[in-house]
Write a protein that holds these residues in place. Structure first.
Motif, PDB file in Angstrom:
ATOM      1  N   LYS A 199     -54.266  -4.064  52.453  1.00 19.92           N
ATOM      2  CA  LYS A 199     -52.880  -4.479  52.193  1.00 19.92           C
ATOM      3  C   LYS A 199     -52.361  -5.298  53.378  1.00 19.92           C
ATOM      4  O   LYS A 199     -52.708  -5.026  54.528  1.00 19.92           O
ATOM      5  N   CYS A 246     -47.246  -1.753  56.017  1.00 18.86           N
ATOM      6  CA  CYS A 246     -47.807  -2.522  54.904  1.00 18.86           C
ATOM      7  C   CYS A 246     -46.667  -2.975  53.997  1.00 18.86           C
ATOM      8  O   CYS A 246     -45.551  -2.433  54.045  1.00 18.86           O
ATOM      9  N   HIS A 262     -52.857   2.465  54.501  1.00 17.02           N
ATOM     10  CA  HIS A 262     -53.378   1.119  54.279  1.00 17.02           C
ATOM     11  C   HIS A 262     -53.757   0.472  55.611  1.00 17.02           C
ATOM     12  O   HIS A 262     -53.142   0.736  56.646  1.00 17.02           O
ATOM     13  N   CYS A 319     -51.248   0.673  58.770  1.00 22.01           N
ATOM     14  CA  CYS A 319     -49.829   0.912  58.506  1.00 22.01           C
ATOM     15  C   CYS A 319     -49.396   2.187  59.232  1.00 22.01           C
ATOM     16  O   CYS A 319     -50.103   3.202  59.203  1.00 22.01           O
ATOM     17  N   ILE A 348     -50.093  -6.304  56.330  1.00 18.87           N
ATOM     18  CA  ILE A 348     -49.282  -5.493  57.242  1.00 18.87           C
ATOM     19  C   ILE A 348     -48.389  -6.403  58.079  1.00 18.87           C
ATOM     20  O   ILE A 348     -48.851  -7.394  58.657  1.00 18.87           O
TER      21      ILE A 348
END
Length: 271
Positions: free
Chosen positions: A13, A20, A8, A3, A15
């Protein structure tokens, strides 16, 4: 892929277009920190000049010490300090609580609990104990508030409840995350409390009071390949409370000091 705003990665997570999903939500619905501040200060004005009319959930760590300093010195409020000792607080954290209660002439209530079973269970499964631990601690603090007819519980949490620093608990008690609207960086907290002779223990993980956190992160990391603190630390980066370099170090697999391991065994953990 990482991110561009927080820390992240695709591992932790989803993206999309370099951000993200949490940062995309933040960009679309940014929190209004000035509004949060007004809401918190509106409640605290009612308590100005009082003693024992609100509770500070007090752990002796840097965040709750910073909150205590703000309450007493800036808002002229003397809270009832309630410390839930779950048997795994660092010795320095307990000493901080005792010393600061004396320094500010405050009443300090210590509630003794034993979370050994909870921590042994979480460590054996490689899972985070934090949510369960926090829930049990706040339940104990809430019970004190209800028994004394106190409406406000102040905490040293630095992150808001989404778009508010205040959350309604059961039976008209409100929890106020005092630090959240002010977005105080880690280094600034230490400057705030340096005159209070704050003792910082040698611990692993992003904590200044919990003996268990570092080992719990280590076990989780070995199981999943990342730290369960990633969401919290990423949010701190998103809100400007931590720089990326420091944040990335905080979510690495921690090395737990030997003296902490020995102390955990002494207190009853199977480690």
């Amino acid at each position: 892929m990482e991110c561009s705003l927080c820390i992240h990665t695709e591992k932790t997570k989803k993206i999309i277009n370099g951000l993200c999903v949490d940062c995309l939500t933040y960009k679309k619905y940014p929190p209004d920190f000035e509004k949060m501040k007004e809401e918190v200060e509106e409640r605290l004005r009612k308590l100005r000049g009082t003693k024992d009319k609100c509770i500070l959930s007090f752990s002796g760590g840097k965040d709750s010490v910073s909150a205590l300093k703000m309450l007493v010195e800036d808002f002229k409020i003397k809270p009832l300090c309630v410390l839930v000792d779950n048997k795994y607080l660092a010795r320095e954290a307990i000493e901080n609580a005792l010393n600061l209660a004396k320094h500010y002439n405050l009443n300090l209530l210590i509630i003794n609990k034993d979370f050994t079973e909870l921590f042994n269970d979480a460590l054996s499964r490689g899972e985070s104990p934090c949510r369960r631990c926090s829930r049990l601690i706040m339940r104990s603090v809430w019970k004190v508030a209800k028994s004394l007819n106190i409406k406000y519980i102040i905490t040293g949490h630095e992150l808001p409840f989404g778009h508010s620093a205040i959350r309604k608990m059961k039976e008209e008690v409100e929890m106020i995350r005092l630090l959240a609207p002010y977005r105080i960086k880690e280094e600034d907290k230490y400057k705030m409390i340096e005159h209070l002779n704050f003792k910082k223990p040698n611990l692993a993980g992003y904590t200044t009071n919990c003996l268990v956190l570092g080992l719990a992160i280590q076990r989780f990391y070995d199981k999943y390949g990342f730290s369960f603190e990633i969401d919290r630390i990423a949010t701190m980066v998103r809100l400007g409370l931590l720089d990326k370099e420091r944040a990335k170090k905080l979510v690495e697999r921690p090395e737990v000091p030997l003296e902490v391991i020995l102390e955990l065994r002494k207190r009853g953990l199977r480690v």
